[in-house]
Motif scaffolding. Structure first.
Motif, mmCIF file in Angstrom:
data_model
loop_
_atom_site.group_PDB
_atom_site.id
_atom_site.type_symbol
_atom_site.label_atom_id
_atom_site.label_comp_id
_atom_site.label_asym_id
_atom_site.label_seq_id
_atom_site.Cartn_x
_atom_site.Cartn_y
_atom_site.Cartn_z
ATOM 1 N N GLY A 58 120.272 -52.429 -11.912
ATOM 2 C CA GLY A 58 119.425 -53.489 -11.379
ATOM 3 C C GLY A 58 119.215 -53.366 -9.883
ATOM 4 O O GLY A 58 119.200 -52.272 -9.316
ATOM 5 N N GLY A 59 119.038 -54.495 -9.244
ATOM 6 C CA GLY A 59 118.785 -54.510 -7.806
ATOM 7 C C GLY A 59 117.302 -54.621 -7.486
ATOM 8 O O GLY A 59 116.436 -54.460 -8.351
ATOM 9 N N SER A 60 117.023 -54.919 -6.225
ATOM 10 C CA SER A 60 115.655 -55.081 -5.744
ATOM 11 C C SER A 60 115.395 -54.094 -4.613
ATOM 12 O O SER A 60 116.295 -53.774 -3.841
ATOM 13 C CB SER A 60 115.421 -56.509 -5.235
ATOM 14 N N LEU A 61 114.177 -53.606 -4.547
ATOM 15 C CA LEU A 61 113.791 -52.645 -3.523
ATOM 16 C C LEU A 61 112.497 -53.117 -2.867
ATOM 17 O O LEU A 61 111.617 -53.660 -3.535
ATOM 18 C CB LEU A 61 113.622 -51.255 -4.150
ATOM 19 N N ASP A 269 115.498 -54.024 -11.075
ATOM 20 C CA ASP A 269 115.005 -55.295 -11.613
ATOM 21 C C ASP A 269 113.701 -55.713 -10.961
ATOM 22 O O ASP A 269 112.853 -56.354 -11.599
ATOM 23 C CB ASP A 269 116.045 -56.411 -11.393
ATOM 24 N N GLU A 270 113.541 -55.365 -9.681
ATOM 25 C CA GLU A 270 112.409 -55.904 -8.924
ATOM 26 C C GLU A 270 111.979 -54.924 -7.831
ATOM 27 O O GLU A 270 112.794 -54.213 -7.249
ATOM 28 C CB GLU A 270 112.823 -57.235 -8.283
ATOM 29 N N VAL A 271 110.674 -54.911 -7.582
ATOM 30 C CA VAL A 271 110.101 -54.199 -6.437
ATOM 31 C C VAL A 271 109.204 -55.174 -5.689
ATOM 32 O O VAL A 271 108.399 -55.882 -6.298
ATOM 33 C CB VAL A 271 109.288 -52.967 -6.874
ATOM 34 N N VAL A 272 109.368 -55.226 -4.383
ATOM 35 C CA VAL A 272 108.507 -56.051 -3.532
ATOM 36 C C VAL A 272 107.673 -55.108 -2.665
ATOM 37 O O VAL A 272 108.222 -54.272 -1.935
ATOM 38 C CB VAL A 272 109.319 -57.001 -2.643
ATOM 39 N N VAL A 273 106.366 -55.212 -2.774
ATOM 40 C CA VAL A 273 105.459 -54.448 -1.922
ATOM 41 C C VAL A 273 104.940 -55.394 -0.849
ATOM 42 O O VAL A 273 104.414 -56.467 -1.165
ATOM 43 C CB VAL A 273 104.280 -53.874 -2.728
ATOM 44 N N PRO A 566 110.265 -42.134 5.548
ATOM 45 C CA PRO A 566 111.678 -42.450 5.718
ATOM 46 C C PRO A 566 112.168 -43.291 4.540
ATOM 47 O O PRO A 566 111.516 -44.255 4.146
ATOM 48 C CB PRO A 566 111.712 -43.248 7.026
ATOM 49 N N VAL A 567 113.316 -42.935 3.983
ATOM 50 C CA VAL A 567 113.852 -43.609 2.799
ATOM 51 C C VAL A 567 115.269 -44.087 3.111
ATOM 52 O O VAL A 567 116.110 -43.298 3.561
ATOM 53 C CB VAL A 567 113.870 -42.662 1.581
ATOM 54 N N ASN A 568 115.526 -45.364 2.883
ATOM 55 C CA ASN A 568 116.841 -45.922 3.166
ATOM 56 C C ASN A 568 117.917 -45.168 2.390
ATOM 57 O O ASN A 568 117.714 -44.756 1.246
ATOM 58 C CB ASN A 568 116.870 -47.406 2.797
ATOM 59 N N ASN A 569 119.067 -45.001 3.020
ATOM 60 C CA ASN A 569 120.147 -44.202 2.427
ATOM 61 C C ASN A 569 120.635 -44.744 1.089
ATOM 62 O O ASN A 569 121.229 -44.006 0.294
ATOM 63 C CB ASN A 569 121.323 -44.107 3.400
ATOM 64 N N ARG A 570 120.399 -46.024 0.820
ATOM 65 C CA ARG A 570 120.889 -46.597 -0.449
ATOM 66 C C ARG A 570 119.998 -46.229 -1.631
ATOM 67 O O ARG A 570 120.341 -46.508 -2.784
ATOM 68 C CB ARG A 570 120.997 -48.117 -0.345
ATOM 69 N N VAL A 571 118.838 -45.595 -1.390
ATOM 70 C CA VAL A 571 117.883 -45.307 -2.451
ATOM 71 C C VAL A 571 118.260 -44.037 -3.199
ATOM 72 O O VAL A 571 118.624 -43.020 -2.601
ATOM 73 C CB VAL A 571 116.459 -45.176 -1.867
ATOM 74 N N HIS A 572 118.166 -44.100 -4.523
ATOM 75 C CA HIS A 572 118.431 -42.969 -5.410
ATOM 76 C C HIS A 572 117.152 -42.590 -6.144
ATOM 77 O O HIS A 572 116.308 -43.441 -6.456
ATOM 78 C CB HIS A 572 119.478 -43.369 -6.462
ATOM 79 N N LEU A 587 113.852 -44.823 -10.211
ATOM 80 C CA LEU A 587 114.234 -45.269 -8.875
ATOM 81 C C LEU A 587 115.377 -46.283 -8.953
ATOM 82 O O LEU A 587 115.351 -47.199 -9.774
ATOM 83 C CB LEU A 587 113.007 -45.895 -8.208
ATOM 84 N N ALA A 588 116.374 -46.117 -8.089
ATOM 85 C CA ALA A 588 117.561 -46.981 -8.131
ATOM 86 C C ALA A 588 118.120 -47.153 -6.719
ATOM 87 O O ALA A 588 117.676 -46.509 -5.762
ATOM 88 C CB ALA A 588 118.620 -46.377 -9.054
ATOM 89 N N VAL A 589 119.101 -48.046 -6.596
ATOM 90 C CA VAL A 589 119.791 -48.257 -5.325
ATOM 91 C C VAL A 589 121.297 -48.214 -5.567
ATOM 92 O O VAL A 589 121.765 -48.435 -6.689
ATOM 93 C CB VAL A 589 119.397 -49.604 -4.672
ATOM 94 N N THR A 590 122.047 -47.942 -4.502
ATOM 95 C CA THR A 590 123.503 -47.834 -4.625
ATOM 96 C C THR A 590 124.227 -49.112 -4.241
ATOM 97 O O THR A 590 125.439 -49.228 -4.467
ATOM 98 C CB THR A 590 124.029 -46.696 -3.732
ATOM 99 N N GLN A 591 123.512 -50.074 -3.659
ATOM 100 C CA GLN A 591 124.119 -51.346 -3.271
ATOM 101 C C GLN A 591 123.032 -52.406 -3.214
ATOM 102 O O GLN A 591 121.841 -52.100 -3.141
ATOM 103 C CB GLN A 591 124.815 -51.222 -1.908
ATOM 104 N N GLU A 592 123.433 -53.655 -3.260
ATOM 105 C CA GLU A 592 122.470 -54.752 -3.319
ATOM 106 C C GLU A 592 121.646 -54.875 -2.043
ATOM 107 O O GLU A 592 120.454 -55.143 -2.083
ATOM 108 C CB GLU A 592 123.212 -56.078 -3.581
ATOM 109 N N GLU A 593 122.295 -54.702 -0.896
ATOM 110 C CA GLU A 593 121.604 -54.884 0.375
ATOM 111 C C GLU A 593 121.283 -53.543 1.029
ATOM 112 O O GLU A 593 122.064 -52.592 0.921
ATOM 113 C CB GLU A 593 122.469 -55.719 1.328
#
Length: 598
Positions: A58-61, A269-273, A566-572, A587-593
């Motif tokens: 899950g998580g939001s990006l 779970d969510e993407v915000v553009v 540039p891609v934040n380090n938490r992005v997988h 697309l995924a993330v390694t942490q909530e924030e």
């Protein structure tokens, strides 16, 4: 006032840099900021994100849509016209066919295809689990319906072009001579057969319209009303990995995951553009307010190269910047360009002189640090098999520019420093250019300054820059050409298919110059002829076309482009470019924030 001052200072920087590219500052000492003088190469970047850590469920990006202007909000592939809308569309809708790194259609997408022996009939099969976000299946009827809408006389989008006209029966349907498109057959709910007038090499590299239109939603709607309908503007639908949940017009879109996506359930779970102005982009990245972006202004890269919370991805862009000359108008009834032999910019020596007056190589190196570079032909290096890298275009040469103008009869007859036209009349050239980041105004002013050096009086249209939406409306995206525009600075994404007919063909509404020529017609036709199935023959045709366009100069390329993201380090699991095999549902993330910069 602050904004104006900043732009003015940047303009001075650009003028000084281009006028004197030495290694010393004004007091004879070495330049203090060596980092800003560094020239980079796009070859030094990877286009695939390095995965660090373990992805969470899950998580939001947050995706930053980098733009100085609001997005238009025409959120349907069959109707959109600008890249900002396409950046949003990619998250919730997609083509039925995908392509590989060579831009050839594969059978790995939402539909597969088979081709008849003569290469004219394609049979498409949509996979059983491909459904619209409301649960209705994506059908062959939907695919047919997209063709019927685009081919309808009341269609108000830009997609009716050579690709659609190549479908058997399309022109008769478009002209109102037939109620159906004879070359398209719905074989079953999930199987569609399309027969094309001509088999050509472009068919498998972009020459097929692959975006269906939900007939159960739009089928009873008048075609003229679809593009402005709430179903396009406020609650658009697709069959992609995310579902549109909320739109703030021009500003942001919130999407939730499509648990029934045909490739598999998305990880997020969510993407915000959200729209992010280029002038505050770095701050947003530093704070972790955006995880990745549509693109990064390459002029800002050197001073932010070491940003600790991101990894920069890079790729050669399928795009180029250019200067276009207005040479006619769009004939709405005939649906083709109407070239005016008496247009102000009709003299090709005048046009070529304006190209020779621009030092694009120095602009690319000193202003974009090598991450944009001088354009030479109208097929960019993103298509290396067709780009003619041996052709120098029209290199920077002020003496040559003046010589061409003299030969064409443009001379300063009243000693005011500016040339009159060959009839002795005052020559003032109106230049349309877009607003954007802090470079937009100084770059436009640089062009004007360079043209003044060869005696041409050029002024900004209305004395200012124009926002993205009004700019393209005035240059003619809907067929209404502003007669006050003589030249304009634009940019093109060239698509996956190398065929340039959609930008420079006689019947292309995107041919904003409104230029036509019989030799251009011939070369474009040869590029998709039976002979062009031989790659070597096709290369020679497009090599000849590139040189022909340099000689005729309806437009000239200024800069080829790279894409930096540039891609934040938490992005997988993220990549840019084509044929990477990395999809948005992964697309995924390694942490909530997000990670802020240290």
């Amino acid at each position: 006032m602050k904004k104006f001052t900043k732009a003015f200072l940047l303009m001075l920087v650009l003028v000084l840099v281009l006028a004197a590219c030495g290694d010393k500052d004004s007091d004879g000492g070495k330049k203090k900021d060596d980092e800003k003088e560094k020239v980079y190469s796009i070859e030094d970047f990877s286009n695939v994100k390095t995965n660090k850590g373990e992805a969470i469920e899950g998580g939001s990006l947050t995706f930053g849509l980098v733009s100085a202007d609001p997005f238009q909000g025409t959120l349907n592939w069959n109707f959109y016209s600008g890249d900002p809308d396409a950046q949003i569309l990619q998250w919730f809708d997609e083509a039925l066919l995908t392509w590989d790194s060579s831009y050839v259609y594969t059978n790995d997408g939402a539909a597969t295809y088979e081709v008849s022996e003569d290469g004219k009939t394609f049979t498409f099969t949509i996979k059983d689990n491909v459904n619209w976000h409301d649960g209705e299946p994506v059908t062959a009827e939907d695919w047919l319906f997209a063709h019927e809408v685009i081919g309808h006389p009341d269609y108000d989008g830009p997609r009716y072009d050579a690709t659609l006209r190549n479908v058997v029966g399309m022109e008769e349907y478009h002209a109102g001579e037939a109620d159906t498109i004879s070359g398209i057959e719905v074989v079953s709910d999930k199987v569609l057969k399309i027969t094309y007038v001509e088999s050509n090499p472009s068919l498998i590299t972009g020459g097929i319209w692959t975006y269906p239109l939900a007939k159960h939603i739009f089928g009873d709607m008048p075609v003229k009303d679809i593009s402005s309908s709430p179903e396009v503007r406020e609650k658009p639908i697709g069959f992609g990995p995310f579902i549109v949940e909320n739109i703030v017009p021009g500003e942001s879109v919130v999407l939730k995951k499509n648990a029934n996506y045909w490739r598999g359930e998305p990880s997020l779970d969510e993407v915000v553009v959200k729209v992010v102005n280029p002038n505050v982009l770095v701050q947003s990245l530093e704070k972790g307010e955006v995880d990745l972006v549509s693109s990064f202004p390459v002029n800002q890269f050197p001073e932010n190269a070491e940003l600790s919370n991101v990894e920069y991805l890079g790729n050669v862009d399928r795009a180029y910047s250019y200067i276009g000359f207005k040479l006619g108008t769009w004939d709405k009834e005939a649906k083709q360009v109407k070239t005016d032999p008496n247009a102000k910019m009709a003299n090709k020596n005048l046009r070529k002189a304006m190209w020779h007056a621009i030092d694009n190589d120095t602009v690319g190196k000193r202003f974009y640090h090598g991450l944009r570079w001088a354009g030479t032909t109208l097929i960019p290096p993103s298509h290396p098999e067709y780009h003619d890298d041996t052709n120098p275009g029209a290199p920077y040469d002020l003496d040559k520019a003046k010589e061409l103008l003299d030969e064409a009869g443009y001379k300063d007859t009243n000693d005011d420093g500016f040339r009159e036209d060959p009839e002795g009349n005052e020559l003032v050239i109106n230049f349309a250019s877009m607003s954007g980041d802090d470079i937009a105004m100084p770059l436009a002013q640089y062009y004007i300054q360079q043209w003044e050096k060869v005696g041409l009086k050029v002024q900004l249209l209305d004395g200012r820059l124009h926002d993205f939406n009004s700019f393209y409306e005035r240059v003619g995206e809907k067929g209404d050409d502003d007669p006050n525009i003589d030249i304009y600075a634009g940019a093109w994404g060239v698509g996956i298919d190398v065929n340039p007919d959609g930008l420079y063909g006689r019947d292309a509404i995107y041919n904003f110059t409104r230029w036509s020529h019989e030799e251009n017609d011939r070369l474009l036709k040869e590029g998709i002829s039976d002979k062009a199935f031989d790659p070597e023959y096709r290369k020679e045709v497009y090599k000849e076309w590139q040189n022909f366009m340099i000689e005729e100069v309806p437009v000239f390329p200024t800069l080829y482009r790279s894409v930096l993201v540039p891609v934040n380090n938490r992005v997988h699991n993220y990549a840019i470019g084509d044929g990477t095999g990395v999809y948005l549902y992964e697309l995924a993330v390694t942490q909530e924030e997000p990670n802020p910069a240290k």
